[in-house]
Design an enzyme around this catalytic site. Structure first.
Site, mmCIF file in Angstrom:
data_model
loop_
_atom_site.group_PDB
_atom_site.id
_atom_site.type_symbol
_atom_site.label_atom_id
_atom_site.label_comp_id
_atom_site.label_asym_id
_atom_site.label_seq_id
_atom_site.Cartn_x
_atom_site.Cartn_y
_atom_site.Cartn_z
ATOM 1 N N ASP A 41 -41.552 -20.288 -98.017
ATOM 2 C CA ASP A 41 -42.783 -20.936 -97.552
ATOM 3 C C ASP A 41 -42.762 -22.361 -98.105
ATOM 4 O OD1 ASP A 41 -45.428 -21.229 -96.444
ATOM 5 O OD2 ASP A 41 -46.263 -20.949 -98.438
ATOM 6 N N SER A 42 -43.699 -23.174 -97.601
ATOM 7 C CA SER A 42 -43.842 -24.524 -98.151
ATOM 8 C C SER A 42 -44.328 -24.471 -99.596
ATOM 9 C CB SER A 42 -44.861 -25.309 -97.325
ATOM 10 O OG SER A 42 -46.129 -24.670 -97.414
ATOM 11 N N TYR A 88 -46.627 -28.557 -95.450
ATOM 12 C CA TYR A 88 -45.827 -28.800 -94.244
ATOM 13 C C TYR A 88 -46.709 -29.163 -93.037
ATOM 14 C CZ TYR A 88 -41.318 -26.606 -95.749
ATOM 15 O OH TYR A 88 -40.115 -26.294 -96.335
ATOM 16 N N GLY A 89 -48.009 -28.769 -93.135
ATOM 17 C CA GLY A 89 -48.915 -28.794 -91.984
ATOM 18 C C GLY A 89 -48.854 -29.999 -91.053
ATOM 19 N N CYS A 109 -44.158 -18.506 -93.302
ATOM 20 C CA CYS A 109 -44.897 -19.748 -93.089
ATOM 21 C C CYS A 109 -45.027 -19.939 -91.579
ATOM 22 C CB CYS A 109 -44.087 -20.893 -93.705
ATOM 23 S SG CYS A 109 -44.761 -22.529 -93.386
ATOM 24 N N ASN A 110 -46.239 -19.987 -91.102
ATOM 25 C CA ASN A 110 -46.445 -20.160 -89.650
ATOM 26 C C ASN A 110 -45.926 -21.507 -89.173
ATOM 27 O OD1 ASN A 110 -48.603 -17.914 -88.558
ATOM 28 N ND2 ASN A 110 -48.841 -18.315 -90.718
ATOM 29 N N THR A 111 -46.127 -22.533 -89.988
ATOM 30 C CA THR A 111 -45.736 -23.889 -89.591
ATOM 31 C C THR A 111 -44.205 -23.990 -89.483
ATOM 32 O OG1 THR A 111 -47.611 -24.593 -90.949
ATOM 33 C CG2 THR A 111 -46.188 -26.321 -90.097
ATOM 34 N N GLU A 156 -52.833 -23.822 -103.548
ATOM 35 C CA GLU A 156 -51.789 -24.336 -104.443
ATOM 36 C C GLU A 156 -52.348 -24.603 -105.840
ATOM 37 O OE1 GLU A 156 -48.407 -24.759 -104.005
ATOM 38 O OE2 GLU A 156 -48.651 -23.732 -102.085
ATOM 39 N N CYS A 205 -52.186 -19.102 -91.141
ATOM 40 C CA CYS A 205 -51.416 -19.806 -92.178
ATOM 41 C C CYS A 205 -51.379 -18.866 -93.362
ATOM 42 C CB CYS A 205 -52.113 -21.112 -92.565
ATOM 43 S SG CYS A 205 -51.445 -21.866 -94.082
ATOM 44 N N THR A 206 -50.188 -18.715 -93.960
ATOM 45 C CA THR A 206 -50.027 -17.682 -94.991
ATOM 46 C C THR A 206 -50.739 -18.018 -96.303
ATOM 47 O OG1 THR A 206 -47.891 -18.663 -95.590
ATOM 48 C CG2 THR A 206 -47.869 -16.828 -94.029
ATOM 49 N N HIS A 207 -51.180 -19.247 -96.464
ATOM 50 C CA HIS A 207 -51.987 -19.565 -97.655
ATOM 51 C C HIS A 207 -53.403 -18.967 -97.540
ATOM 52 C CE1 HIS A 207 -48.932 -22.648 -98.523
ATOM 53 N NE2 HIS A 207 -49.480 -22.809 -99.716
HETATM 54 N N1 DGL Z 1 -48.241 -21.506 -95.482
HETATM 55 C C1 DGL Z 1 -47.849 -22.291 -94.407
HETATM 56 C C2 DGL Z 1 -48.214 -21.739 -93.062
HETATM 57 O O1 DGL Z 1 -48.277 -20.542 -92.921
HETATM 58 C C3 DGL Z 1 -47.794 -23.789 -94.544
HETATM 59 C C4 DGL Z 1 -48.999 -24.510 -95.001
HETATM 60 C C5 DGL Z 1 -48.657 -25.963 -95.241
HETATM 61 O O2 DGL Z 1 -47.728 -26.213 -96.012
HETATM 62 O O3 DGL Z 1 -49.314 -26.827 -94.641
HETATM 63 O O4 DGL Z 1 -48.406 -22.440 -92.111
#
Ligand code: DGL
Length: 255
Positions: A11-12, A43-44, A74-76, A152, A184-186
């Site tokens: 993930d990011s 990463y968004g 990570c979805n992104t 984070e 988003c996994t966060h």
């Molecule tokens: N956790 C990530 C996702 O699922 C990335 C979030 C990010 O870094 O912006 O998209």
């Protein structure tokens, strides 16, 4: 025959730990390598080509660590890089996808909400999912602005977290969404705060349990043995590894 199964997860940042949590529930005895690209988080809003290059590097590292399969938690990153990864590497890749279909089946108001990063919401995979939703169901989306930063920093409650969550949730609630997809996994780490702000009558969907089941199916299909002789998790970060260990303990409650 090799009885070792090593599973790479990336993930990011620490968001992928919400997916790892579900994977470990189903497969407690594997060897995991978790990579947090903390030096480049979030990463968004980043350029897709940059994210593809990071994913390529991280996949190479996973190959060098003997990974049998890799979860892009990570979805992104999935939106930007999964096709490239599948064409350039031979191991199986399991990606994330916003749970639009289950949300569409579960709504009573006919409005579903999607919270995700800008990168995910402009990705062709998401646009395709959205256009496949049955007639009569409206999809409203919003970037979870500031959510990644909260997670984070481990700031999951308090007035700042509440105000940040409320700002992005408000437009979805105002549109009448009763099922909201965490794209988003966060974001699942903010679930208690999301539920508090949304109040009763709104359900949130975290796709992580479905992704963990999918990984299990892929490992079975590919004949990748499970039950490692040396189970455990190795934590790697492009940023500060000590910080990642601390987040791991505070978000998941132990190694
Ligand atoms: N956790 C990530 C996702 O699922 C990335 C979030 C990010 O870094 O912006 O998209």
């Amino acid at each position: 025959m090799c009885d070792m199964a090593t599973i790479g997860i990336m993930d990011s940042g620490v968001g992928g730990l919400s997916v790892f949590r579900e994977i470990r529930r189903l497969l407690p005895s594997e060897h995991y390598v978790y990579y947090s690209d903390s030096a480049n988080c979030p990463y968004g809003e980043k350029d897709s080509e940059f994210i593809r290059e990071r994913c390529r590097e991280i996949a190479r590292l996973m190959v060098s660590r003997g990974a049998d399969a890799m979860v892009i938690a990570c979805n992104t990153a999935t939106a930007a890089a999964i096709s490239m990864l599948r064409s350039e590497f031979s191991m199986p890749f399991i990606g994330m996808e916003p749970a639009v279909k289950p949300a569409a089946l579960g709504t009573r108001t006919g409005v579903i909400g999607v919270l995700a990063t800008a990168g995910t919401l402009k990705g062709s995979n998401y646009l395709k999912l959205k256009s496949g939703v049955q007639d009569g169901i409206k999809v409203v989306e919003h970037v979870g602005s500031g959510f990644v930063e909260l997670v984070e920093e481990g700031e999951l409650d308090g007035t700042h977290a509440e105000a940040t969550v409320a700002d992005s949730l408000r437009p979805l609630l105002a549109a009448g969404a009763d099922v909201i997809v965490l794209g988003c996994t966060h974001y699942p780490f903010l679930l208690p705060m999301l539920e508090k702000v949304a109040g009763p009558g709104v359900r949130f969907i975290d796709p992580a349990p479905a992704v963990a089941r999918h990984l299990l199916d892929i490992l079975a299909q590919k004949g990748i043995a499970t039950d490692d002789a040396q189970p455990g998790v190795e934590l790697l970060s492009s940023g500060d590894p000590e910080r990642l260990k601390k987040s791991f303990v505070s978000l998941l409650g132990g190694i």
